[in-house]
Enzyme design. Structure first.
Site, PDB file in Angstrom:
ATOM      1  N   GLU A 146      -6.757  -1.282 -10.166  1.00 19.31           N
ATOM      2  CA  GLU A 146      -6.988  -0.018  -9.457  1.00 19.31           C
ATOM      3  C   GLU A 146      -8.169   0.776 -10.018  1.00 19.31           C
ATOM      4  OE1 GLU A 146      -2.768  -1.263  -8.842  1.00 19.31           O
ATOM      5  OE2 GLU A 146      -3.994  -0.944 -10.638  1.00 19.31           O
TER       6      GLU A 146
ATOM      7  N   HIS B 160       3.892   5.190  -0.399  1.00 19.43           N
ATOM      8  CA  HIS B 160       5.118   5.050  -1.190  1.00 19.43           C
ATOM      9  C   HIS B 160       5.303   6.208  -2.171  1.00 19.43           C
ATOM     10  CE1 HIS B 160       4.701   1.147   0.588  1.00 19.43           C
ATOM     11  NE2 HIS B 160       5.888   0.772   0.144  1.00 19.43           N
TER      12      HIS B 160
END
Length: 601
Positions: free
Chosen positions: A340, A390
């Site tokens: 990421e 999420h």
């Protein structure tokens, strides 16, 4: 150039080790227009070892873009020449200084050049050996090797010494070479102070990225300091500087002005301004749709409006629904895998010089590991869009490691950021469109559960403009929720209505900036009572944003419902109930607020 580096008050030794590298790069190898540093056809350069900024300034003065006199204003408050490179300098694309990030941004530039622009410009990135201890460097190395970015050259300035100690591998350049080769790079060891070796190395072209492993010496050319510890970041004493300058001046044989080669002008003309959806949202009120899925559909539509819209993901595309974009626009999707930090840096690089509109997605919680990259993206004045899915306990059984509960706090803290929290599919599509046309870091928070569409397709949305989604003239409390909790608030409103207790429900749409005016107006209309409810920790979320907006206003009270401890696995409805952010908790909070106020009266 050496003479200025000796006089400079910032990291002279780190600059001197790279003097020959920079000379060869800027006056032999790179092709660019010296008076037009941001020209889209120019080769790109990233100084990942940002503390060596003075050498970057020196080469641009030598190239004629900066006045030499300006170099003496280094680090002064009214000078553009800051202590580390920043994009307010026309020749700087990305801010550096937090080490280990430059190569990731260079990867984004190189990927854009090879696969989107399909142009001949090349990308060069200079790294220090100290920053190579950062894992983000090797995320970038893996990315470039996998995508065969043969237009990318990384130069490792192996000067042996870090800030407080020698670098782990010191001058074992053969180990650096083996590591680079293992990541799919063509790696060449050179004497970093040999102009001839550097010229030859930069001239080698392969069908893979190139790593120049340059063995150098920190403080090269400074008698008594070269290759010595405890000189990092320290200016030379005046008498020593004068002596070294004289020694270097005596060595200068030719004072010929050097000029860079000009670039090929083969970058396509494009515009990324005012990109609009080709059609309004097609959702029907009452239809069930998760905002994470609506994000995927919105990206597809935006990609149809502009071929400069790109999507990046970190191996979560079947959860964030960026896979819908990949299916429709495969050549504009970048799989960054589970890295990421590098994904954010690549997005920053892709967005440089207005070449793309970049959207990067993963679970909201995983952006926390890339916070430094996001922080540096803001300093880089980058226009990137990040979508975190999420969020919160409402994801259910996967448990706390997967639940984004700190993300609002994190993104609100980023300067010039816009934080979107859409509550239905229509709002999500609008958020994507608005983000594409908004400067700065945009974060879109999406949810896993399916919720009903509450807005019609012609509903108008704006940054900093909240929606009052439930109201009556008899409202006694204003409830503010977003995403999953907005729907819980609406359910609570219907339940309370049966008991003759009326509440007003507000959807903020953006948490930053927050619509203070609408919140205050409605709070005052409901006797100053506000209840906030959010699927996020108390710290830094909606409740604190609202509290900050109304602080100092007389007669306003704020009750905050939020996740108050580390959660656990369970069904979404069970978790919302356990952590006091469901319909029943809102009903109870409203009744307490009304009761307290009545007792006070």
């Amino acid at each position: 150039m050496h003479l200025y580096l000796i006089q400079c008050p910032s990291h002279p030794t780190s600059c001197c080790s790279a003097a020959e590298i920079m000379s060869v790069l800027f006056f032999h190898t790179m092709r660019y227009k010296a008076q037009d540093p941001k020209n889209v056809n120019n080769d790109r350069f990233v100084l990942s070892k940002g503390h060596a900024a003075p050498i970057l300034y020196a080469v641009w003065a030598e190239a004629g873009f900066l006045q030499e006199a300006e170099l003496l204003n280094l680090r002064k408050i009214d000078s553009v020449l800051e202590g580390h490179p920043v994009p307010k300098q026309a020749f700087t694309d990305v801010a550096t200084g937090s080490l280990g990030q430059g190569l990731g941004a260079a990867c984004g530039m190189a990927y854009t050049g090879k696969y989107f622009d399909r142009a001949s410009y090349r990308v060069y990135c200079l790294l220090g050996d100290g920053e190579v201890s950062e894992g983000s460097v090797w995320e970038a190395m893996a990315f470039a090797g996998f995508y065969k970015l043969d237009n990318l050259v990384a130069i490792f300035d192996i000067n042996r010494l870090g800030q407080s100690d020698p670098a782990p591998l010191q001058h074992h350049v053969e180990i650096y070479q083996k590591r680079c080769e293992a990541f799919g790079w063509h790696a060449i060891i050179v004497d970093g102070h040999s102009v001839e070796e550097l010229c030859k190395a930069f001239g080698q072209a392969k069908h893979q990225p190139t790593a120049i492993i340059a063995k150098t010496y920190k403080g090269r050319g400074i008698s008594g300091i070269e290759d010595k510890e405890n000189w990092h970041g320290k200016p030379l004493p005046k008498n020593m500087a004068e002596q070294v300058i004289q020694e270097l001046e005596d060595k200068i044989q030719i004072k010929k002005k050097l000029s860079p080669a000009l670039p090929e002008e083969d970058v396509p003309i494009t515009s990324i301004k005012n990109v609009k959806m080709p059609s309004p949202p097609s959702y029907k009120v009452g239809e069930k749709m998760a905002t994470r899925k609506a994000y995927g559909y919105a990206l597809v539509k935006l990609g149809q409006a502009s071929d400069r819209v790109i999507a990046l993901d970190g191996d979560t595309k079947n959860s964030t629904f960026s896979e819908l974009f990949k299916k429709d626009h495969p050549s504009r999707y970048i799989e960054c895998y589970i890295a990421e930090q590098n994904m954010v840096s690549v997005a920053v690089g892709c967005a440089c010089r207005d070449r793309t509109i970049a959207f990067a997605s993963t679970f909201a919680t995983f952006f926390t590991r890339a916070f430094d990259q996001i922080r540096m993206a803001a300093i880089s004045e980058s226009n990137i869009n990040l979508c975190g899915s999420h969020c919160g306990v409402s994801i259910g059984e996967d448990g706390p490691s997967q639940m984004g509960l700190e993300d609002l706090c994190m993104f609100r803290a980023v300067p010039n950021s816009t934080v979107f929290y859409p509550s239905d599919a229509v709002a999500t599509e609008k958020a994507v469109e608005i983000a594409a046309n908004t400067k700065g870091i945009c974060f879109i928070r999406t949810s896993r559960p399916e919720n009903a569409v509450i807005y019609s397709s012609n509903e108008d949305f704006h940054i900093g403009q909240a929606k009052v989604v439930f109201k009556s003239k008899d409202d006694q409390v204003t409830v503010i929720g977003a995403g999953v909790t907005l729907h819980e608030a609406l359910a609570a409103a219907e339940h309370l209505k049966k008991e003759k207790i009326f509440i007003r429900v507000i959807d903020p749409f953006t948490i930053k900036p927050l619509d203070r005016k609408t919140i205050l107006e409605n709070a005052k209309a409901t006797k100053g009572r506000i209840v906030t409810v959010e699927d996020h920790y108390h710290e830094g979320g909606i409740g604190e944003a609202v509290s900050a907006a109304v602080v100092g206003e007389p007669g306003i009270t704020v009750t905050r419902l939020a996740v108050n401890r580390v959660p656990r696995s369970g069904k979404p409805a069970e978790l919302l109930k356990m952590f006091g952010i469901d319909k029943d908790a809102i009903v109870q909070a409203v009744k307490v607020a009304v009761s307290k106020s009545r007792n006070t009266e």
